[in-house]
Design an enzyme around this catalytic site. Structure first.
Site, PDB file in Angstrom:
ATOM      1  N   ASN A 210      89.194  38.402  59.572  1.00  0.00           N
ATOM      2  CA  ASN A 210      88.207  37.914  60.539  1.00  0.00           C
ATOM      3  C   ASN A 210      87.617  36.609  60.014  1.00  0.00           C
ATOM      4  OD1 ASN A 210      85.767  38.507  58.888  1.00  0.00           O
ATOM      5  ND2 ASN A 210      86.558  40.598  59.095  1.00  0.00           N
ATOM      6  N   ASP A 278      87.660  46.717  60.530  1.00  0.00           N
ATOM      7  CA  ASP A 278      87.541  48.106  60.975  1.00  0.00           C
ATOM      8  C   ASP A 278      88.867  48.852  60.899  1.00  0.00           C
ATOM      9  OD1 ASP A 278      84.801  48.123  61.589  1.00  0.00           O
ATOM     10  OD2 ASP A 278      85.180  47.027  63.443  1.00  0.00           O
ATOM     11  N   LYS A 288     108.940  41.558  54.041  1.00  0.00           N
ATOM     12  CA  LYS A 288     108.551  40.755  55.189  1.00  0.00           C
ATOM     13  C   LYS A 288     109.268  41.262  56.451  1.00  0.00           C
ATOM     14  CE  LYS A 288     108.607  36.131  57.021  1.00  0.00           C
ATOM     15  NZ  LYS A 288     109.258  34.826  56.982  1.00  0.00           N
ATOM     16  N   ASP A 306      84.162  53.590  56.505  1.00  0.00           N
ATOM     17  CA  ASP A 306      82.931  52.828  56.725  1.00  0.00           C
ATOM     18  C   ASP A 306      82.130  52.850  55.423  1.00  0.00           C
ATOM     19  OD1 ASP A 306      80.259  52.015  57.382  1.00  0.00           O
ATOM     20  OD2 ASP A 306      80.845  52.209  59.479  1.00  0.00           O
ATOM     21  N   ILE A 307      82.122  51.740  54.746  1.00  0.00           N
ATOM     22  CA  ILE A 307      81.538  51.676  53.403  1.00  0.00           C
ATOM     23  C   ILE A 307      80.026  51.893  53.464  1.00  0.00           C
ATOM     24  CG2 ILE A 307      81.317  50.225  51.345  1.00  0.00           C
ATOM     25  CD1 ILE A 307      83.858  48.721  52.403  1.00  0.00           C
ATOM     26  N   PHE A 324      74.378  44.780  57.854  1.00  0.00           N
ATOM     27  CA  PHE A 324      74.381  43.636  58.755  1.00  0.00           C
ATOM     28  C   PHE A 324      75.058  44.049  60.049  1.00  0.00           C
ATOM     29  CE2 PHE A 324      73.111  39.358  57.182  1.00  0.00           C
ATOM     30  CZ  PHE A 324      72.420  39.795  56.069  1.00  0.00           C
TER      31      PHE A 324
HETATM   32  N1  CTP Z   1      80.640  48.093  57.411  1.00  0.00           N
HETATM   33  C1  CTP Z   1      81.149  48.782  56.331  1.00  0.00           C
HETATM   34  N2  CTP Z   1      82.401  49.306  56.398  1.00  0.00           N
HETATM   35  C2  CTP Z   1      83.145  49.206  57.524  1.00  0.00           C
HETATM   36  C3  CTP Z   1      82.629  48.510  58.636  1.00  0.00           C
HETATM   37  C4  CTP Z   1      81.365  47.960  58.539  1.00  0.00           C
HETATM   38  O1  CTP Z   1      80.477  48.880  55.307  1.00  0.00           O
HETATM   39  N3  CTP Z   1      84.351  49.725  57.552  1.00  0.00           N
HETATM   40  C5  CTP Z   1      79.278  47.564  57.310  1.00  0.00           C
HETATM   41  C6  CTP Z   1      79.168  46.060  57.309  1.00  0.00           C
HETATM   42  O2  CTP Z   1      79.187  45.549  56.003  1.00  0.00           O
HETATM   43  C7  CTP Z   1      77.842  45.827  57.983  1.00  0.00           C
HETATM   44  C8  CTP Z   1      77.708  46.981  58.934  1.00  0.00           C
HETATM   45  O3  CTP Z   1      78.590  47.980  58.443  1.00  0.00           O
HETATM   46  O4  CTP Z   1      76.768  45.923  57.071  1.00  0.00           O
HETATM   47  C9  CTP Z   1      78.001  46.689  60.354  1.00  0.00           C
HETATM   48  O5  CTP Z   1      79.299  46.245  60.507  1.00  0.00           O
HETATM   49  P1  CTP Z   1      79.946  45.995  61.936  1.00  0.00           P
HETATM   50  O6  CTP Z   1      81.352  45.580  61.736  1.00  0.00           O
HETATM   51  O7  CTP Z   1      79.037  45.130  62.750  1.00  0.00           O
HETATM   52  O8  CTP Z   1      79.845  47.459  62.564  1.00  0.00           O
HETATM   53  P2  CTP Z   1      80.969  48.415  63.067  1.00  0.00           P
HETATM   54  O9  CTP Z   1      80.928  49.621  62.245  1.00  0.00           O
HETATM   55  O10 CTP Z   1      82.261  47.691  63.152  1.00  0.00           O
HETATM   56  O11 CTP Z   1      80.446  48.776  64.525  1.00  0.00           O
HETATM   57  P3  CTP Z   1      80.920  48.182  65.931  1.00  0.00           P
HETATM   58  O12 CTP Z   1      82.401  48.324  65.988  1.00  0.00           O
HETATM   59  O13 CTP Z   1      80.176  49.032  66.904  1.00  0.00           O
HETATM   60  O14 CTP Z   1      80.453  46.768  65.977  1.00  0.00           O
END
Ligand code: CTP
Length: 395
Positions: A210, A278, A288, A306-307, A324
């Site tokens: 991203n 995600d 490859k 999700d960390i 964030f």
């Molecule tokens: N985050 C995380 N691990 C993940 C995804 C997100 O730790 N696999 C943390 C990010 O570091 C950030 C927060 O979660 O602090 C929000 O991340 P965001 O990508 O905005 O949220 P999502 O879980 O992807 O929710 P959505 O898809 O609804 O936007």
């Protein structure tokens, strides 16, 4: 001992922001004495500056009561720092050339104290070869010349040249004065920060990623370290220098980031700024992937851990967990829901539909159990400084 600055207010529309700067300095315990140039007096009055600084304002070389005592020399040396804000193209040119044809320029030539200039001018003037040369020369001479902000200007043009926000100038002043008195506020605390994107391999040469630049997270790590915290920064693939005093652990993928975060515990607080991917390719190819006869390959995705949520649910949960939320619509609403869903204490939400990712500035909303605070558009360094101060308050 009271810290003192001499503030030279130049002639530009941004002179009105000098008023706010004086107020902020006074609040931070810094005494301010002002010098107003002839140009500056077309934009603000000596009376305004005198009322805000609670000090006499000097406007000409000839109003210094006792020139027999070389009043202008004294004035240039009794402060700890000379600040020029706004520094116009003309003032910068005179400073660079050593011209002393009025009170302000005479003081700047006579001072033996560090000088900090906050430029403000039209974008073309800022980009003009003469100004570039003057700024380079001043920096070479040891003057701190701040980068102007970018944005719409009073003259209707757009680009770099706006006076940095007073809050950002105050941060620079504090730094030039040797840091705020609360330097050690986070001493003895361990804070974990994640930053940057993650890269999720598809095959040995391709990945899912991203647009995160990592800058906001690195700025936060730096601001926390500046307050004395021991900072562990788990960074995705970005090429930004490691801030002073920060322990950096480089990772590529979300799963590596999750492992590094778990390994860095315990911590007093965690600030999860990383834009973690995600999804990852369910099975990254070992070789490859070749363009074949059968058309484009299909990609099966699986969800990454999700960390943030895992950390908030862990028995080793830090006392303060901050996430964030990068959103492109309904920013506060999504962030408020995210705070609850992930069991974070605070969510710093920002709208990333514009040029935030990779840019220098950020407009954020701080969502806590108490409600939502809307912060004005600030340089990422200033968002970081404010957040670090809030973390110090909370711990
Ligand atoms: N985050 C995380 N691990 C993940 C995804 C997100 O730790 N696999 C943390 C990010 O570091 C950030 C927060 O979660 O602090 C929000 O991340 P965001 O990508 O905005 O949220 P999502 O879980 O992807 O929710 P959505 O898809 O609804 O936007």
């Amino acid at each position: 001992m009271t810290r003192r600055i001499l503030l030279i207010v130049g002639g530009g529309i941004a002179a009105y922001k000098a008023c706010e700067l004086i107020r902020l300095c006074r609040k931070a315990g810094i005494a301010v004495k002002c010098v107003l140039t002839g140009g500056g007096s077309h934009f603000v009055t000596p009376m305004t500056l005198a009322a805000l600084s609670e000090n006499q304002v000097h406007t000409t070389l000839w109003d210094l009561k006792d020139e027999a005592e070389m009043g202008h020399i004294q004035l240039s040396r009794e402060a700890d720092l000379v600040v020029v804000a706004p520094a116009t193209a003309d003032l910068l040119a005179k400073m660079a050339a050593g011209i002393a044809d009025d009170l302000a320029t005479t003081l700047l030539l006579a001072t033996d104290k560090p000088v900090l200039a906050a430029p403000a001018m039209n974008v073309r003037m800022w980009q003009h070869a003469a100004t570039r040369r003057n700024v380079a020369r001043l920096r070479g001479d040891g003057v701190t010349v701040l980068e102007p902000d970018e944005g719409p200007m009073a003259c209707g043009e757009y680009g770099p040249g706006r006076l940095p926000e007073p809050e950002a100038i105050l941060v620079a002043i504090e730094r030039a004065l040797g840091g705020p008195p609360d330097r050690g506020r986070l001493a003895g605390k361990h804070i974990l920060v994640t930053a940057g994107p993650t890269h999720e391999p598809i095959d040995p040469v391709r990945y899912i990623a991203n647009r995160s630049s990592g800058r906001q997270g690195f700025a936060i790590a730096e601001a926390l370290a500046a307050l004395g915290a021991r900072v562990t920064l788990v960074a995705g693939p970005v090429s930004i220098p490691t801030p002073a005093g920060v322990i950096r652990i480089d990772v590529e993928t979300a799963r590596e980031m999750a492992e590094a975060v778990a390994a860095a515990l315990p911590a007093d607080a965690a600030v999860m700024v990383a834009a973690v991917a995600d999804w990852r390719a369910e099975a990254a190819a070992g070789q490859k992937i070749k363009k074949g006869e059968g058309g484009p390959p299909s990609l099966t995705l699986s969800e990454n851990p999700d960390i943030l949520a895992a950390l908030a649910a862990s028995p080793k949960r830090p006392r303060l967990v901050i996430g964030f939320a990068a959103e492109t619509e309904r920013v506060v609403e999504h962030a408020t829901a995210k705070r609850q869903r992930k069991n974070a204490d605070w969510i710093v939400a920002n709208d990333v539909s514009g040029d935030v990712m990779g840019g220098e500035a950020n407009t954020v909303h701080l969502v806590t159990a108490e409600g939502v605070e809307h912060w004005e558009r600030l340089p990422k360094s200033e968002v970081a400084a404010r957040l670090a101060a809030r973390i110090a308050d909370a711990l």
